[in-house]
Design a protein around this motif. Structure first.
Motif, PDB file in Angstrom:
ATOM      1  N   ALA A   7       2.221  -4.900  -2.069  1.00  0.00           N
ATOM      2  CA  ALA A   7       2.788  -3.950  -1.109  1.00  0.00           C
ATOM      3  C   ALA A   7       3.611  -4.660  -0.034  1.00  0.00           C
ATOM      4  CB  ALA A   7       1.668  -3.152  -0.450  1.00  0.00           C
TER       5      ALA A   7
ATOM      6  N   THR B 151      -1.729  -6.860  -1.342  1.00  0.00           N
ATOM      7  CA  THR B 151      -1.670  -5.702  -2.248  1.00  0.00           C
ATOM      8  C   THR B 151      -1.978  -4.407  -1.484  1.00  0.00           C
ATOM      9  OG1 THR B 151      -4.017  -5.863  -2.743  1.00  0.00           O
ATOM     10  CG2 THR B 151      -2.506  -7.087  -4.193  1.00  0.00           C
ATOM     11  N   HIS B 152      -1.747  -3.273  -2.171  1.00  0.00           N
ATOM     12  CA  HIS B 152      -2.170  -1.985  -1.604  1.00  0.00           C
ATOM     13  C   HIS B 152      -3.670  -1.995  -1.352  1.00  0.00           C
ATOM     14  CE1 HIS B 152       1.327   0.709  -1.642  1.00  0.00           C
ATOM     15  NE2 HIS B 152       1.813  -0.200  -2.472  1.00  0.00           N
TER      16      HIS B 152
ATOM     17  N   GLU C  21      -6.912   4.722  -4.016  1.00  0.00           N
ATOM     18  CA  GLU C  21      -6.184   3.673  -4.748  1.00  0.00           C
ATOM     19  C   GLU C  21      -5.099   2.916  -4.003  1.00  0.00           C
ATOM     20  OE1 GLU C  21      -8.121   2.868  -7.895  1.00  0.00           O
ATOM     21  OE2 GLU C  21      -6.132   1.955  -7.844  1.00  0.00           O
ATOM     22  N   SER C  22      -4.320   3.605  -3.191  1.00  0.00           N
ATOM     23  CA  SER C  22      -3.167   2.929  -2.578  1.00  0.00           C
ATOM     24  C   SER C  22      -2.916   3.556  -1.221  1.00  0.00           C
ATOM     25  CB  SER C  22      -1.914   3.106  -3.448  1.00  0.00           C
ATOM     26  OG  SER C  22      -1.498   4.457  -3.392  1.00  0.00           O
TER      27      SER C  22
ATOM     28  N   VAL D 160       1.756   3.673  -7.424  1.00  0.00           N
ATOM     29  CA  VAL D 160       1.148   2.360  -7.230  1.00  0.00           C
ATOM     30  C   VAL D 160      -0.380   2.424  -7.258  1.00  0.00           C
ATOM     31  CG1 VAL D 160       2.914   1.030  -6.024  1.00  0.00           C
ATOM     32  CG2 VAL D 160       1.613   2.756  -4.780  1.00  0.00           C
ATOM     33  N   THR D 161      -1.012   1.310  -7.630  1.00  0.00           N
ATOM     34  CA  THR D 161      -2.472   1.232  -7.618  1.00  0.00           C
ATOM     35  C   THR D 161      -2.908   0.067  -6.736  1.00  0.00           C
ATOM     36  OG1 THR D 161      -2.555  -0.242  -9.502  1.00  0.00           O
ATOM     37  CG2 THR D 161      -2.599   2.113  -9.978  1.00  0.00           C
ATOM     38  N   ARG D 162      -4.206  -0.106  -6.609  1.00  0.00           N
ATOM     39  CA  ARG D 162      -4.748  -1.075  -5.650  1.00  0.00           C
ATOM     40  C   ARG D 162      -4.272  -2.508  -5.908  1.00  0.00           C
ATOM     41  NH1 ARG D 162     -11.061  -0.403  -6.964  1.00  0.00           N
ATOM     42  NH2 ARG D 162     -10.460   1.755  -6.594  1.00  0.00           N
TER      43      ARG D 162
END
Ligand code: MCA
Ligand code: AMP
Length: 498
Positions: free
Chosen positions: A174, A192-193, A27-28, A168-170
């Protein structure tokens, strides 16, 4: 490779098939990294500039503490957090801690002048910053709204919050990386992640990155090359990174020759210096040298190959998309090309040969700039790189030019318009045009062609530029002329000036 398999299978070993690849597992970034740390707690992860090693568990512990301090100081997930420091383990710790806390890291070039810092801070509206220089910290503090939390790079904060980390998620942002253009509002690419995890995973697989690899990293950590490829790739793989505060040819040769490192990532200007210094055969012991950020001149690639037995692996990327294409690791490396799309990346040639891309690595847009975002994408959702390409007879991508007005000097991007605007603020300058002239040392060299009145000299104009622009943007050459070549519409003909 079967006909209907995407071209990116050229990068994968047999154990992976593109249809079974999950680039976003965990996910991250912190999701992936903490899993790796638990798998190998005693693994040496980061070698600091004093040569001391930090293990996975120490990194877990230090980044947890710093994340809790940042949250304890009142920072909240989603807040922008500026990080501006030279490449040390402290910087890496702050970067990871901020991501674990859900902050959006805004990397800031340590060489920026006050005016450059102010424009980015005004746009990003950071709630805090970690900075290794008092003067730069003061500039940020004064340019930010409200009362930002400004700390040194060791983050010596007294309080601490017992907050949950790594939530945090995808889709969470970030990294906010600025690409300027004019002295007006800069554009922040919001990664993003998911963007960073997808790219780091793809790069790790394509380059056969292994836990026992040691990356010698001499790049600055305020650009995607050093940060999203070098640092993210290392932790995503669970490998090790050797940090150096600056690029030094002798140091690179020494560490390579001693077998202390196995990977080196650099820009062509670095390879130019390595190739033209006696002793380049020391690089023979490296498993892999990768070049990117600007075109690698074939003469340099061939000189490195002659000295070491390996052609440097050339790859192509962009801040907004992270890594796009690479020459294959295990198949033929073609000098003068940038190879094939990384796993997950779709690439096509649009009008006039512009490279257009799509994939989990590509940003959704610029920070709070819908007009710039709309302009960057085609109607059917592909990101327009502004690079012009063609495929050769074997399907390798060759970059043949740029549709955007951009100079790349030693791997740093310079927008001619920004330099022109600064030159035009000098009272002695009537008109100015800035172009990139080809240069063995820098690839392209920032050159200003200026119409000036009276007795304005080169030194005075260069000093004026240096007050307002980071050193790499300051014209290396200034030429005074009586006229600038223009087309019928009055537009300066840059091609003629080059
Ligand atoms: C330093 N100078 C430069 C540059 N670097 N001038 C033009 N272009 C440059 N790139 C100036 C210095 O300020 C100094 O000016 C003079 O040139 C000589 O400096 P020197 O000590 O020789 O330079 P250096 O400190 O050794 O730096 C050269 C370098 C550095 C190591 C090649 O430029 C560098 O690290 N470049 C990589 C940047 C990077 O990471 N780019 C990635 C972004 P004065 O004498 O006036 O003080 S692109 C990206 O991220 C995308 C995703 C991608 O594809 O990778
Ligand atoms: P940046 O905006 O700093 O991320 O720079 C991205 C730009 O660098 C790309 O759009 C390309 O023009 C250029 N670039 C990166 N890698 C290469 C490469 N291997 N060859 C030619 N140009 C490159």
């Amino acid at each position: 490779m079967s006909e209907n398999m995407p071209a990116w299978n050229v990068h994968l070993t047999d154990e992976w098939r593109s249809d079974a690849l999950d680039l976003l597992a965990d996910e991250s970034l912190p999701g992936r990294w903490t899993r790796r740390w638990l798998e190998r707690p005693a693994w040496p992860q980061v070698q600091d500039i004093d040569d001391r090693w930090i293990t996975s568990m120490e990194l877990e512990d230090r980044t947890r503490q710093v994340a809790q301090r940042l949250l304890g100081a009142g920072l909240k997930p989603g807040d922008r957090f500026v990080v501006s420091a030279s490449a040390t383990a402290d910087l890496v710790v702050v970067y990871i801690a901020a991501l674990r806390a859900g902050l959006v890291v805004v990397p800031l070039n340590t060489g920026y002048t006050r005016a450059e810092v102010e424009r980015i801070v005004a746009d990003a509206q950071p709630a805090g910053a970690a900075v290794d220089d008092r003067e730069r910290a003061a500039w940020i503090s004064e340019a930010a709204a409200g009362e930002p939390v400004i700390v040194g790079i060791e983050v010596e904060l007294a309080g601490s919050a017992e907050a949950d980390l790594d939530r945090v998620t995808r889709d969470d942002p970030a990294l906010l990386v600025y690409t300027s253009g004019t002295t007006g509002r800069p554009k922040g690419a919001l990664l993003t992640h998911g963007n960073m995890l997808a790219s780091a995973t793809a790069v790790s697989l394509a380059w056969r990155w292994q836990p026992d690899d040691r990356l010698l990293l001499t790049l600055p950590l305020f650009h995607v090359h050093g940060l999203a490829v070098g640092i993210n790739g290392t932790f995503t793989t669970g490998a090790s990174v050797v940090l150096r505060p600056r690029f030094d040819v002798t140091d690179v040769f020494g560490r390579a020759d001693a077998g202390a490192v196995s990977l080196f990532f650099g820009v062509p200007a670095m390879y130019q210096r390595l190739a033209s210094t006696p002793g380049a055969a020391a690089l023979r012991r490296l498993r892999l040298c990768v070049s990117g950020s600007a075109p690698l001149p074939p003469t340099v690639a061939n000189a490195i190959a002659a000295a070491t037995g390996h052609i440097p692996l050339e790859r192509y990327g962009m801040t907004e998309t992270i890594m796009l294409t690479s020459n294959p690791y295990a198949q033929r490396r073609k000098v003068g090309t940038v190879g094939f799309p990384f796993p997950g990346v779709e690439l096509r040639l649009g009008d006039a040969g512009e490279v257009e891309v799509r994939g989990p690595n590509v940003i959704s847009g610029y920070w709070q700039q819908p007009a710039a975002t709309a302009q960057a994408f085609t109607a059917d959702g592909w990101f327009r790189t502004g690079d012009l390409g063609e495929f050769d007879e074997d399907g390798y991508l060759r970059l043949v030019g740029r549709s955007k007005d951009l100079i790349i000097t030693g791997g740093y991007n310079v927008y001619p318009r920004e330099v022109e605007e600064v030159l035009l603020t000098h009272p002695g300058v009537q008109d100015a045009a800035v172009v990139g002239r080809s240069s063995d040392e820098w690839g392209e060299e920032v050159t200003a062609v200026v119409i000036a009145d009276g007795d304005l000299g080169v030194d005075e104009l260069r000093a004026h530029a240096a007050e307002n622009l980071a050193a790499y943007k300051v014209p290396k050459r200034i030429e005074f002329v009586d006229d600038l070549p223009r087309n019928a519409l009055g537009k300066v003909l840059r091609q003629e000036l080059r």
